[in-house]
Design an enzyme around this catalytic site. Structure first.
Site, short mmCIF file in Angstrom:
data_model
loop_
_atom_site.label_atom_id
_atom_site.label_comp_id
_atom_site.label_asym_id
_atom_site.label_seq_id
_atom_site.Cartn_x
_atom_site.Cartn_y
_atom_site.Cartn_z
N THR A 195 51.41 85.88 63.30
CA THR A 195 51.44 87.15 62.58
C THR A 195 52.21 86.95 61.28
O THR A 195 53.04 86.05 61.19
CB THR A 195 52.14 88.25 63.42
OG1 THR A 195 52.28 89.44 62.64
CG2 THR A 195 53.51 87.84 63.90
N ASN A 244 53.98 89.49 60.33
CA ASN A 244 54.93 90.58 60.50
C ASN A 244 56.07 90.16 61.44
O ASN A 244 55.91 90.17 62.67
CB ASN A 244 54.17 91.79 61.05
CG ASN A 244 55.02 93.03 61.11
OD1 ASN A 244 56.23 92.95 61.26
ND2 ASN A 244 54.39 94.19 61.00
N ASP A 248 47.02 93.13 67.14
CA ASP A 248 46.45 94.03 66.15
C ASP A 248 46.76 95.46 66.59
O ASP A 248 46.49 95.84 67.73
CB ASP A 248 44.95 93.82 65.96
CG ASP A 248 44.50 94.41 64.63
OD1 ASP A 248 45.13 94.10 63.59
OD2 ASP A 248 43.55 95.20 64.61
N GLY A 300 56.96 99.98 59.42
CA GLY A 300 55.64 100.61 59.26
C GLY A 300 55.68 102.12 59.42
O GLY A 300 56.46 102.83 58.75
N LYS A 351 62.52 101.49 71.90
CA LYS A 351 61.12 101.53 71.42
C LYS A 351 60.23 100.73 72.38
O LYS A 351 59.17 101.21 72.79
CB LYS A 351 61.03 101.00 69.99
CG LYS A 351 59.60 101.00 69.45
CD LYS A 351 59.45 100.48 68.04
CE LYS A 351 57.97 100.26 67.70
NZ LYS A 351 57.75 99.61 66.41
N ARG A 385 53.23 98.69 71.76
CA ARG A 385 53.44 97.23 71.85
C ARG A 385 54.20 96.89 73.13
O ARG A 385 53.86 95.92 73.82
CB ARG A 385 54.21 96.72 70.62
CG ARG A 385 54.47 95.20 70.65
CD ARG A 385 54.86 94.66 69.30
NE ARG A 385 53.82 94.92 68.32
CZ ARG A 385 53.88 95.92 67.41
NH1 ARG A 385 54.94 96.69 67.33
NH2 ARG A 385 52.88 96.12 66.59
P1 ITT Z 1 49.60 90.91 61.13
O1 ITT Z 1 48.17 91.44 61.04
O2 ITT Z 1 49.84 89.69 60.30
O3 ITT Z 1 50.03 90.72 62.58
P2 ITT Z 1 50.32 93.53 60.07
O4 ITT Z 1 51.64 94.17 59.78
O5 ITT Z 1 49.26 93.57 59.00
O6 ITT Z 1 50.59 92.03 60.54
P3 ITT Z 1 48.64 95.20 61.81
O7 ITT Z 1 47.40 95.00 61.01
O8 ITT Z 1 48.53 95.10 63.30
O9 ITT Z 1 49.77 94.15 61.40
O10 ITT Z 1 49.37 96.54 61.47
C1 ITT Z 1 48.71 97.64 60.91
C2 ITT Z 1 49.72 98.55 60.25
O11 ITT Z 1 50.39 99.28 61.27
C3 ITT Z 1 50.79 97.84 59.43
O12 ITT Z 1 51.04 98.60 58.28
C4 ITT Z 1 52.01 97.85 60.33
O13 ITT Z 1 53.20 97.94 59.58
C5 ITT Z 1 51.77 99.10 61.15
N1 ITT Z 1 52.33 98.93 62.50
C6 ITT Z 1 51.97 98.00 63.42
N2 ITT Z 1 52.73 98.13 64.51
C7 ITT Z 1 53.58 99.16 64.27
C8 ITT Z 1 54.62 99.75 65.00
O14 ITT Z 1 54.98 99.30 66.19
N3 ITT Z 1 55.27 100.76 64.45
C9 ITT Z 1 54.95 101.23 63.23
N4 ITT Z 1 54.00 100.71 62.46
C10 ITT Z 1 53.31 99.68 62.98
#
Ligand code: ITT
Length: 186
Positions: A6, A8, A63, A138, A158, A164
């Site tokens: 990831t 992130n 995802d 996020g 959380k 998650r």
């Molecule tokens: P990767 O695809 O590289 O894993 P990413 O941050 O782009 O990283 P996602 O596409 O899964 O991951 O995330 C979609 C959006 O949702 C992104 O803006 C994240 O910050 C947000 N997001 C994902 N999980 C979250 C959470 O637990 N709480 C709040 N926002 C979240």
């Protein structure tokens, strides 16, 4: 040992808080399949990252998306794009005329080894509110569950209730029951 592919680092922190240090961050940006299915996107990414990492260690991907009922599930699989374009304030503007808009978060975690690909899912229902809290990342500040936004919870709080956390719980129990390959992961 499992590699978490990831970009992130916050996702990795949450997974490590759940599964321990045997989860290692693989900072890898896999090609995101154009799909409405989080599980398909995660599976495709896990397969790609597994091979890119040499194919000798299991890889997980995650995802996730936020689905807002009053917006027909938007942004869903496009949550990352929307976060980086209109952001939280843009989402709140779109929701101005709605009272306590309901939404849910969903996560698909895909696990890929040389033997199999397995997907674990989790979701949580809540309400969209004005931003509160400094934890998390996020969309956490605008997603309220039981009177608190996810950004008002520490990582363990959380994980105990989140999309998650629920997917990680399923992964953890599967790893515990699974044979040889994963011993030592949890
Ligand atoms: P990767 O695809 O590289 O894993 P990413 O941050 O782009 O990283 P996602 O596409 O899964 O991951 O995330 C979609 C959006 O949702 C992104 O803006 C994240 O910050 C947000 N997001 C994902 N999980 C979250 C959470 O637990 N709480 C709040 N926002 C979240």
């Amino acid at each position: 040992m499992v590699l978490f592919a990831t970009t992130n680092a916050e996702k990795v922190r949450e997974a490590q808080a759940y599964l321990g240090p045997s989860v290692e961050h693989l900072d890898y940006d896999y090609i995101e399949l154009q799909s409405e299915s989080l599980s398909e996107i995660a599976t495709h990414g896990a397969n790609e990252a597994f091979h890119a990492a040499g194919g000798d260690r299991p890889v997980i991907t995650d995802d996730s998306g936020i689905f807002i009922d009053d917006l027909g599930g938007f942004p869903g699989p496009y949550s990352s794009y929307v976060y980086h374009t209109i952001g939280l304030s843009g989402i709140l503007t779109l929701l101005k005329k709605f009272d306590s808009p309901r939404a849910y978060f969903r996560t698909s975690i895909a696990y890929c080894s040389n033997e199999q690909i397995v997907v674990f899912e989790g979701s949580i229902k809540g309400t969209i509110v004005d931003p509160r809290g400094n934890e998390g990342f996020g969309y956490d500040p605008i997603f309220e569950y039981n009177g608190k936004t996810l950004a008002e919870m520490d990582i363990l709080e959380k994980n105990a209730i989140s999309h998650r956390g629920r997917a990680l719980a399923k992964l953890a129990s599967w790893l515990e029951n699974d044979p040889v390959e994963h011993r030592g992961v949890k």
